[in-house]
Design a protein around this motif. Structure first.
Motif, PDB file in Angstrom:
ATOM      1  N   UNK A  29       0.877  -1.259  -0.054  1.00 18.08           N
ATOM      2  CA  UNK A  29      -0.034   0.059   0.127  1.00 18.08           C
ATOM      3  C   UNK A  29       0.924   1.162  -0.045  1.00 18.08           C
ATOM      4  N   UNK A  30       0.654   2.316  -0.879  1.00 17.98           N
ATOM      5  CA  UNK A  30       1.374   3.472  -0.848  1.00 17.98           C
ATOM      6  C   UNK A  30       0.427   4.704  -1.350  1.00 17.98           C
ATOM      7  N   UNK A  31       0.765   5.713  -0.668  1.00 21.23           N
ATOM      8  CA  UNK A  31       0.013   6.955  -0.939  1.00 21.23           C
ATOM      9  C   UNK A  31       0.621   7.585  -2.283  1.00 21.23           C
ATOM     10  N   UNK A  32      -0.495   7.952  -3.219  1.00 24.85           N
ATOM     11  CA  UNK A  32       0.054   8.604  -4.332  1.00 24.85           C
ATOM     12  C   UNK A  32      -0.523   9.886  -4.505  1.00 24.85           C
ATOM     13  N   UNK A  33       0.001  10.832  -4.701  1.00 24.60           N
ATOM     14  CA  UNK A  33      -0.422  12.102  -5.178  1.00 24.60           C
ATOM     15  C   UNK A  33      -0.431  12.370  -6.627  1.00 24.60           C
ATOM     16  N   UNK A  34      -1.516  12.622  -7.241  1.00 33.87           N
ATOM     17  CA  UNK A  34      -1.657  13.108  -8.635  1.00 33.87           C
ATOM     18  C   UNK A  34      -2.144  14.201  -8.888  1.00 33.87           C
ATOM     19  N   UNK A  35      -1.628  15.088  -9.864  1.00 32.88           N
ATOM     20  CA  UNK A  35      -2.127  16.371 -10.299  1.00 32.88           C
ATOM     21  C   UNK A  35      -3.859  15.941 -10.523  1.00 32.88           C
ATOM     22  N   UNK A  36      -4.614  16.956 -10.137  1.00 34.86           N
ATOM     23  CA  UNK A  36      -6.060  16.662 -10.241  1.00 34.86           C
ATOM     24  C   UNK A  36      -6.329  16.294 -11.933  1.00 34.86           C
ATOM     25  N   UNK A  37      -5.640  17.002 -13.045  1.00 37.85           N
ATOM     26  CA  UNK A  37      -6.132  16.606 -14.463  1.00 37.85           C
ATOM     27  C   UNK A  37      -5.784  15.110 -14.659  1.00 37.85           C
ATOM     28  N   UNK A  38      -4.699  14.653 -14.161  1.00 37.71           N
ATOM     29  CA  UNK A  38      -4.217  13.433 -14.332  1.00 37.71           C
ATOM     30  C   UNK A  38      -4.927  12.544 -13.532  1.00 37.71           C
ATOM     31  N   UNK A  39      -5.403  12.848 -12.434  1.00 37.93           N
ATOM     32  CA  UNK A  39      -6.297  11.908 -11.474  1.00 37.93           C
ATOM     33  C   UNK A  39      -7.684  11.552 -12.613  1.00 37.93           C
ATOM     34  N   UNK A  40      -7.924  12.884 -12.923  1.00 37.52           N
ATOM     35  CA  UNK A  40      -9.313  12.752 -13.795  1.00 37.52           C
ATOM     36  C   UNK A  40      -9.272  11.935 -14.951  1.00 37.52           C
ATOM     37  N   UNK A  41      -8.144  11.943 -15.434  1.00 34.53           N
ATOM     38  CA  UNK A  41      -7.925  11.156 -16.900  1.00 34.53           C
ATOM     39  C   UNK A  41      -8.035   9.398 -16.465  1.00 34.53           C
ATOM     40  N   UNK A  42      -7.180   9.367 -15.426  1.00 32.05           N
ATOM     41  CA  UNK A  42      -6.924   8.004 -15.044  1.00 32.05           C
ATOM     42  C   UNK A  42      -8.455   7.344 -14.671  1.00 32.05           C
ATOM     43  N   UNK A  43      -9.231   8.173 -14.032  1.00 32.35           N
ATOM     44  CA  UNK A  43     -10.332   7.707 -13.331  1.00 32.35           C
ATOM     45  C   UNK A  43     -11.431   7.737 -14.684  1.00 32.35           C
ATOM     46  N   UNK A  44     -11.362   8.578 -15.719  1.00 28.48           N
ATOM     47  CA  UNK A  44     -12.019   8.224 -16.952  1.00 28.48           C
ATOM     48  C   UNK A  44     -11.656   7.102 -17.633  1.00 28.48           C
ATOM     49  N   UNK A  45     -10.348   6.474 -17.791  1.00 29.35           N
ATOM     50  CA  UNK A  45      -9.958   5.441 -18.282  1.00 29.35           C
ATOM     51  C   UNK A  45     -10.520   4.298 -17.456  1.00 29.35           C
ATOM     52  N   UNK A  46     -10.550   4.444 -16.364  1.00 20.62           N
ATOM     53  CA  UNK A  46     -10.899   3.166 -15.100  1.00 20.62           C
ATOM     54  C   UNK A  46     -12.245   3.034 -15.774  1.00 20.62           C
ATOM     55  N   UNK A  47     -13.151   4.089 -15.794  1.00 20.42           N
ATOM     56  CA  UNK A  47     -14.555   3.815 -16.109  1.00 20.42           C
ATOM     57  C   UNK A  47     -14.830   3.018 -17.626  1.00 20.42           C
ATOM     58  N   UNK A  48     -14.038   3.545 -18.551  1.00 20.66           N
ATOM     59  CA  UNK A  48     -14.274   2.902 -19.902  1.00 20.66           C
ATOM     60  C   UNK A  48     -13.658   1.396 -19.813  1.00 20.66           C
ATOM     61  N   UNK A  49     -12.591   1.075 -18.977  1.00 20.58           N
ATOM     62  CA  UNK A  49     -11.986  -0.172 -19.222  1.00 20.58           C
ATOM     63  C   UNK A  49     -12.791  -1.175 -18.185  1.00 20.58           C
ATOM     64  N   UNK A  50     -13.570  -0.323 -17.155  1.00 24.57           N
ATOM     65  CA  UNK A  50     -14.349  -1.360 -16.254  1.00 24.57           C
ATOM     66  C   UNK A  50     -13.326  -1.825 -15.241  1.00 24.57           C
TER      67      UNK A  50
END
Length: 136
Positions: free
Chosen positions: A8-29
């Motif tokens: 387990x790690x804590x990861x800080x992402x820039x907000x725009x990048x986090x939104x892109x990863x989240x959108x991609x995760x929704x697309x891939x399920x």
């Protein structure tokens, strides 16, 4: 994480990048975490297991570079050969002109020799020609 053992790690992402990863995760399920892990595995996996076609292309490139070097060497050798021929031509032309002048001044008895001597004595040559232009 399911089947995966992990740390387990804590990861800080820039907000725009986090939104892109989240959108991609929704697309891939996938979950956000699974999406990040999948992308990291794909990145590191591609570095370790290079595409065999890329290796083949790398080999072709190396062979082409080797052959280019051989061609450049062959052209350099041919250029030296041509310079040698040009030097020999100039030398022969100088000799012919000199022979023609000697025959004319010494008084040649044969008409054919007189004509040849006159022709030889009038040979024009460029003793110091410009060197050929090199292509890049």
């Amino acid at each position: 994480m399911g089947d995966h053992e992990g740390v387990r790690i804590t990861l800080r992402l820039p907000e725009g990048l986090r939104d892109q990863v989240r959108a991609s995760s929704v697309e891939t399920g996938r979950s956000l975490n699974a999406e990040i892990v999948a992308r990291l595995e794909a990145t590191f996996g591609s570095l370790e297991n290079e595409d065999p076609q890329l290796e083949i292309l790398h080999g072709y490139l190396e062979q082409a570079q080797k052959e280019r070097g051989e061609l450049v060497d062959a052209l350099d050798n041919f250029e030296r050969y041509l310079r040698g021929l040009a030097d020999a031509h100039r030398t022969l032309a100088i000799m012919a002109r000199t022979v023609g002048k000697v025959f004319l001044t010494d008084g040649v008895s044969s008409e054919v020799l007189k004509i040849m001597a006159a022709g030889l004595s009038q040979i024009n040559i460029d003793v110091y020609p410009d060197p050929p232009k090199r292509r890049p």
